[in-house]
Enzyme design. Sequence first.
Site, PDB file in Angstrom:
ATOM      1  N   CYS A   1      76.073 -43.083  24.185  1.00 16.63           N
ATOM      2  CA  CYS A   1      76.283 -42.629  22.809  1.00 16.63           C
ATOM      3  C   CYS A   1      75.806 -41.184  22.650  1.00 16.63           C
ATOM      4  O   CYS A   1      76.455 -40.276  23.143  1.00 16.63           O
ATOM      5  CB  CYS A   1      75.612 -43.593  21.837  1.00 16.63           C
ATOM      6  SG  CYS A   1      76.180 -43.396  20.126  1.00 16.63           S
TER       7      CYS A   1
ATOM      8  N   GLU B   1      72.764 -51.301  26.348  1.00 19.25           N
ATOM      9  CA  GLU B   1      71.374 -51.755  26.216  1.00 19.25           C
ATOM     10  C   GLU B   1      71.195 -52.749  25.070  1.00 19.25           C
ATOM     11  O   GLU B   1      70.182 -53.452  24.991  1.00 19.25           O
ATOM     12  CB  GLU B   1      70.427 -50.559  26.036  1.00 19.25           C
ATOM     13  CG  GLU B   1      70.384 -49.930  24.654  1.00 19.25           C
ATOM     14  CD  GLU B   1      71.541 -48.993  24.351  1.00 19.25           C
ATOM     15  OE1 GLU B   1      71.454 -48.255  23.360  1.00 19.25           O
ATOM     16  OE2 GLU B   1      72.546 -49.007  25.101  1.00 19.25           O
TER      17      GLU B   1
ATOM     18  N   HIS C   1      77.024 -49.276  23.474  1.00 17.86           N
ATOM     19  CA  HIS C   1      75.604 -49.403  23.806  1.00 17.86           C
ATOM     20  C   HIS C   1      75.337 -50.612  24.693  1.00 17.86           C
ATOM     21  O   HIS C   1      75.060 -51.713  24.189  1.00 17.86           O
ATOM     22  CB  HIS C   1      74.792 -49.545  22.521  1.00 17.86           C
ATOM     23  CG  HIS C   1      74.625 -48.284  21.744  1.00 17.86           C
ATOM     24  ND1 HIS C   1      73.506 -47.484  21.835  1.00 17.86           N
ATOM     25  CD2 HIS C   1      75.443 -47.681  20.857  1.00 17.86           C
ATOM     26  CE1 HIS C   1      73.635 -46.441  21.030  1.00 17.86           C
ATOM     27  NE2 HIS C   1      74.808 -46.530  20.430  1.00 17.86           N
TER      28      HIS C   1
END
Length: 227
Positions: A84, A196, A194
């Site tokens: 990002c 994560e 994302h």
Amino acid sequence: MKFGVISFPGSCDDVDAQLACARVGEVVALWHADRDLQGVDAVVIPGGFSYGDYLRPGAIARFAPIMSEVIEFAAAGGHVIGICNGFQVCCEAGLLPGALLTNESLRFVCRQVSLELVNADTQFTRSLDPAARLSIPVKHTTGRYYAPEPELDRLEAEGRVVLRYAPGQNPNGSLHDIAGIVNESGNVFGLMPHPEHAVDPLTSSSDGLGLFASLRDSLAGLVGSGI
């Protein structure tokens, strides 16, 4: 396998990135003002609002002291993942081609998206099922990938488009539905979604964990070499 996760003033996903990396290897925190990468095997530039996104997203972070080390690290073949805002930083730093522009809607978007794995033969994807469709969240205002048509054609021809928004899933108007790319040497990977935030089924998906695990396995020699 040791990951280093950079924190800039305004980073808000650095801790999540550290937790994701810790699931597949060792992790250390790196500070934007330092010049020591602490012997890491891979650098993660996380999402957030580095330096408040003043000027434009990623433009100031590109000049942080640690980025000089990251640029040298990448030039020497070190692996870098920009997520990002980190993707924006990589483009601003010249580690990846193109730019991230304001979403076509001119609005912040935050939702789960479906992604096609375009190239499973990279160091960041080689442990994934080539036929996989990944479910990973996005959250950004400036995520519309842009590059001139000749550059887009080159990225496609060289297999450097790694992730693409599935049909009807493009949240920002990215050209060619591009969600993630690698550099020419294949050691720098930038993506707007994302991963994560997709490392545990309790958060609706663990598909993002495979990207971190793929890099670990590639560097450990557990899968063949690729881009």
